[in-house]
Scaffold this active site. Structure first.
Site, PDB file in Angstrom:
ATOM      1  N   TYR A   1      -2.364  -0.664  10.098  1.00 16.59           N
ATOM      2  CA  TYR A   1      -2.406  -0.963   8.668  1.00 16.59           C
ATOM      3  C   TYR A   1      -1.150  -0.424   7.973  1.00 16.59           C
ATOM      4  O   TYR A   1      -0.497  -1.150   7.209  1.00 16.59           O
ATOM      5  CB  TYR A   1      -3.663  -0.349   8.050  1.00 16.59           C
TER       6      TYR A   1
ATOM      7  N   SER B   1       0.835  -1.194   0.000  1.00 15.33           N
ATOM      8  CA  SER B   1       0.000   0.000   0.000  1.00 15.33           C
ATOM      9  C   SER B   1       0.868   1.240   0.000  1.00 15.33           C
ATOM     10  O   SER B   1       1.970   1.256   0.570  1.00 15.33           O
ATOM     11  CB  SER B   1      -0.913   0.030   1.224  1.00 15.33           C
TER      12      SER B   1
END
Length: 261
Positions: A165, A151
């Protein structure tokens, strides 16, 4: 020079895409099926997994396996199911992910274990457990491929308040490099895809508010969200003969956010 169909085709390849029933995983699955691969997808929701596999089967042979990859035991069970069905696995896409968002002051301790388990430990365990089938598919001329979905939040600081995350995605980027080094002698490549903002469940809260979406698009040099072809094309490239000389690479698909600033 190899013809383009052969260069980017995935005929006779078997692929496993975790979280492939929805969102970005489904985009990747559709691309690999269109390129000729035989694809397995997973979802923790059996009905979603079943219906997605049926719909994707219009593009090519697709099978769904219900699997909640929140524990190491469940990951091992998935690997055993694949090994019961296949002796060789050419492509493993670790896409299944989990997130948790909250302000720093109230971010809970329980927002860490499940995110790190699914986003980091799960991909590692799946590589470990499927190593034999990956090695069986690998050759010097045509390596087996592991593609880990990272990501942009793991590459740079993004305004998400998703601390576990972001840390997990930074970890999977580095784990990919470590695995690439260890598995190169076995003719297995390991690369990371680093997506920016795509129309998935994780960005639904941004896309649902016009002001937030406008603010986001102003940060994207190409002035749009990612589209299915963008992520599918990148994964097909890495999985095909065109990508066979890449390993330990990070392919950033973000419309220029990271590179143009």
């Amino acid at each position: 020079m190899t013809d383009l169909k052969s260069l980017f085709g995935l005929e006779d390849k078997v692929a496993l895409i975790t979280g492939g029933a929805q969102g970005m995983g489904r985009m990747i699955a559709a691309g690999m099926l269109a390129a000729g691969a035989r694809v397995y997808i997973t979802s923790r929701k059996p009905d979603v997994c079943r219906s997605s596999a049926q719909e994707l089967s219009a593009l090519g042979p697709c099978s769904g396996i219900a699997a909640d990859l929140g524990t190491p035991e469940a990951v091992v069970a998935l690997a055993n199911e694949i090994k019961a069905r296949e002796t060789r696995l050419h492509i493993l896409v670790n896409n299944a992910g989990r997130t948790w968002g909250a302000p720093l002051e109230t971010f809970p301790d329980k927002g860490w274990p499940s995110v790190m388990s699914v986003n980091v430990q799960g991909p590692f365990t799946l590589v470990r457990e499927l190593l034999g089938t990956l090695k069986a598919a690998a050759t010097h001329e045509d390596p087996a491929r592991v593609i880990n979905i990272g990501s942009l939040a793991g590459l740079r600081a993004e305004p998400l308040s998703a601390y576990s995350y972001a840390a997990s995605k930074a970890a999977i980027h580095h784990l990919s490099r470590v695995l690439a080094n260890d598995l190169a002698p076995s003719h297995i490549t390991v690369n990371s895809i680093v997506p920016g903002y795509f129309p998935t469940q994780m960005t639904a809260h941004i896309r649902g508010a016009d002001a937030e979406l406008t603010k986001l698009l102003e940060r994207v040099p190409l002035r749009r969200l990612g589209e299915p072809d963008d992520i599918a094309g990148a994964c097909v490239f890495l999985a095909s003969r065109a990508g066979r000389y890449l390993t330990a690479a990070e392919l950033v698909i973000d419309g220029g956010i990271a590179g143009c600033k």
